[in-house]
Write an enzyme that holds these catalytic residues in place. Structure first.
Site, PDB file in Angstrom:
ATOM      1  CE1 TYR A 142      -3.147  -3.075   0.806  1.00 20.85           C
ATOM      2  CE2 TYR A 142      -4.509  -1.131   0.480  1.00 20.85           C
ATOM      3  CZ  TYR A 142      -4.382  -2.499   0.532  1.00 20.85           C
ATOM      4  OH  TYR A 142      -5.472  -3.291   0.305  1.00 20.85           O
ATOM      5  CE  LYS A 193       2.984 -18.649   0.043  1.00 21.24           C
ATOM      6  NZ  LYS A 193       2.155 -19.867   0.018  1.00 21.24           N
ATOM      7  CG  ASP A 226      -0.898 -20.716   1.171  1.00 24.21           C
ATOM      8  OD1 ASP A 226      -0.456 -20.454   2.312  1.00 24.21           O
ATOM      9  OD2 ASP A 226      -0.272 -21.437   0.358  1.00 24.21           O
ATOM     10  CG  ASP A 250      -7.704  -5.493   0.945  1.00 26.19           C
ATOM     11  OD1 ASP A 250      -8.740  -5.002   1.427  1.00 26.19           O
ATOM     12  OD2 ASP A 250      -7.530  -5.657  -0.274  1.00 26.19           O
ATOM     13  CG  ASP A 254     -13.180  -8.204   1.118  1.00 27.45           C
ATOM     14  OD1 ASP A 254     -13.130  -7.287   1.976  1.00 27.45           O
ATOM     15  OD2 ASP A 254     -13.484  -7.999  -0.077  1.00 27.45           O
TER      16      ASP A 254
HETATM   17  C1  IPM Z   1     -10.631  -1.966   2.488  1.00 26.27           C
HETATM   18  C2  IPM Z   1     -10.688  -1.613   1.027  1.00 26.27           C
HETATM   19  C3  IPM Z   1      -9.566  -0.634   0.718  1.00 26.27           C
HETATM   20  C4  IPM Z   1      -8.261  -1.336   1.023  1.00 26.27           C
HETATM   21  C5  IPM Z   1      -9.581  -0.089  -0.719  1.00 26.27           C
HETATM   22  C6  IPM Z   1     -10.914   0.550  -1.052  1.00 26.27           C
HETATM   23  C7  IPM Z   1      -8.459   0.869  -0.968  1.00 26.27           C
HETATM   24  O1  IPM Z   1     -10.631  -2.748   0.243  1.00 26.27           O
HETATM   25  O2  IPM Z   1     -10.796  -1.066   3.319  1.00 26.27           O
HETATM   26  O3  IPM Z   1     -10.420  -3.142   2.796  1.00 26.27           O
HETATM   27  O4  IPM Z   1      -7.691  -1.999   0.148  1.00 26.27           O
HETATM   28  O5  IPM Z   1      -7.779  -1.218   2.152  1.00 26.27           O
HETATM   29 MG    MG Z   2     -10.668  -4.543   1.360  1.00 26.19          MG
END
Ligand code: IPM
Ligand code: MG
Length: 363
Positions: A142, A193, A226, A250, A254
Site C-alpha cells: 500500500y 507467507k 493461503d 485486506d 473480506d
Molecule cells: C478496504 C478496502 C480498501 C483497502 C480499498 C478501497 C483501498 O478494500 O478497506 O479493505 O484496500 O484497504
Molecule cells: Mg478490502
C-alpha cells in the site's frame, strides 16, 4: 461530564450518507443515557464531490480533520468503471491518504457471527466464528513504491514493492499482543507467507517471536496466508486474534466478512492507538451505487462501526461515557440481528430507517 467528543462525519458516496444517517440517529438516541456529549461536523469529501468540484482531499483538509477526536466514514467511491475515477483517485486520495497521513497504523476488523445471522459455512455456529483481525494499515504494498519503465511499449516493466519496516511490524504486533492479552483465549496467530516472502516475512516473523517473549500469557501460532484462507473456511474456531500485514489483511478480512454473514455486517476501525491523531471508523462495504437512495441499504455494519468508534475513541481518550455508549450500541446490534434469521442481510426486506429504529428500540 467531560468535554464533548468532536466527530468529523464523512458520509461519502452512494449508500454512505444513508447508512451514516441511520447510525447518527442511533448516536443521538444513546448519548443521553450515558451522559455523553458530542459535536458532529460534516465534510463532503467523496467521489461525488470530486466529480462536481475537482477537489479530492488536500493536506489542509487533513490538517483540519486532525483537530477532531474521531472520523466516521460511510463509503467513498463511484461507479466501478467510471473512467474519471480510474487509477484509484478516490481510494488513494481519500481513504488511504487519511489512513497514512493520520498514521492509523492498525486496521481492526472483528469477525464475529452474530445471533440469527447465517454463515455460508456448513455446521459452523457462533461458537466457531469469533475472532478479530489486526491488519497493519500503513505499509506493505500500500505504500505505492514502484513504477513503470517503457510504459505502453512491448517491453513494458512495472514493479510494486512490498515495504516492511521493523518499526511498523513491531508496533502492530505489540498492539495485537496487548489485545490478545485482554481476551479469554489469549491466542495470537501471525499470518504471512514466510516461505516465499523471505525478506518482508522474515522481518515480521522474527519481530513476532521477539515480542512474544514479553507476553508469556499469550499463546502464539503462525499460519501461511493461503493456509489461513483454508482454515477460515474449514476450521475458523482455530482463531482468536490474527495479526497480518496490510495486503494479506485486506484479502482475508473480506473472507472474514463473508463467513460472518457478509459485507452487511462487517465493521472496522482504522486506529491511531497513541491518540496523536484521530482514528477513523467505517463499514467494510463500499458505496453500492446500484442501491443508493432507495432506503434499501442495511446500516448494521455502520451502526456497529459507530459502536467501535465510541468504544475505541473512548479508550484512547480516556472518555468512559463514550466507552459505555459504545458497549450499549454493540449490545443493541446483537439484540437486533436475530430479526434477520432466515433472511439475507442485504435483501432483508427491512428499510435502512427501519433497521436504525430497531437498534434504537433495542438500546
Ligand atoms: C478496504 C478496502 C480498501 C483497502 C480499498 C478501497 C483501498 O478494500 O478497506 O479493505 O484496500 O484497504
Ligand atoms: Mg478490502
Amino acid at each position: 461530564m467531560s468535554t464533548p467528543l468532536q466527530l468529523a462525519i464523512l458520509g461519502g458516496d452512494g449508500i454512505g450518507p444513508e447508512v451514516v444517517g441511520a447510525a447518527m440517529n442511533v448516536l443521538e438516541a444513546v448519548a443521553p443515557a450515558c451522559d455523553y456529549q458530542y459535536d458532529a461536523t460534516h465534510f463532503p469529501f467523496s467521489a461525488t464531490h470530486f466529480l462536481e468540484t475537482g477537489h479530492v482531499l488536500s493536506d489542509e483538509d487533513v490538517a483540519e480533520l486532525r483537530n477532531f477526536d474521531a472520523i466516521f466514514l460511510g463509503a467513498v467511491g463511484g461507479l466501478p468503471n467510471d473512467p474519471r475515477l480510474a487509477g484509484g483517485v478516490i481510494e488513494k486520495g481519500i481513504l488511504l491518504k487519511l489512513r497514512f497521513d493520520l498514521d492509523q497504523y492498525i486496521n481492526l476488523r472483528p469477525v464475529t457471527l452474530y445471533p440469527g445471522i447465517d454463515t455460508p459455512l456448513k455446521d459452523k455456529a457462533a461458537e466457531h466464528i469469533d475472532f478479530i483481525c489486526v491488519r497493519e494499515n500503513t505499509e506493505d504494498l500500500y505504500c505505492g513504491v514502484g513504477g513503470f519503465v517503457r510504459k505502453g511499449t512491448a517491453q513494458e516493466v512495472s514493479n510494486q514493492t512490498m515495504v516492511a519496516t521493523r518499526f511498523g511490524a513491531e508496533r502492530c504486533i505489540r498492539y495485537a499482543f496487548e489485545l490478545a492479552k485482554t481476551r479469554q483465549r489469549k491466542l495470537l496467530t501471525l499470518v504471512h507467507k514466510t516461505n516465499v516472502l523471505t525478506f518482508a516475512g522474515d522481518t515480521w516473523y522474527r519481530t513476532f517471536k521477539e515480542v512474544a517473549e514479553e507476553y508469556p500469557d499469550v499463546s502464539t501460532d503462525y499460519h501461511h496466508v493461503d493456509a489461513c484462507c483454508m482454515y477460515m473456511v474449514a476450521k475458523p474456531e482455530v482463531y482468536d486474534v490474527i495479526v497480518v500485514p496490510n495486503m494479506f489483511g485486506d484479502i482475508i478480512t473480506d473472507l472474514g466478512a463473508a463467513i460472518a454473514g457478509g459485507m452487511g455486517i462487517a465493521s472496522s476501525g482504522n486506529l491511531n492507538p497513541d491518540g496523536v491523531a484521530p482514528s477513523m471508523f467505517e463499514p467494510v462495504h463500499g458505496s453500492a451505487p446500484d442501491i443508493a437512495g432507495q432506503n434499501l441499504a442495511n446500516p448494521i455494519a455502520t451502526i456497529d462501526s459507530l459502536g467501535l468508534l465510541l468504544r475505541e475513541t473512548g479508550r484512547i481518550k480516556g472518555h468512559t461515557a463514550a466507552v459505555e455508549c459504545g458497549n450499549r450500541v454493540a449490545a443493541a446490534v446483537k439484540a437486533v440481528t436475530p430479526k434477520f434469521a432466515g433472511k439475507s442481510l442485504d435483501r432483508s426486506g427491512f428499510g435502512t430507517d427501519e433497521i436504525g429504529r430497531m437498534v434504537i428500540d433495542a438500546l
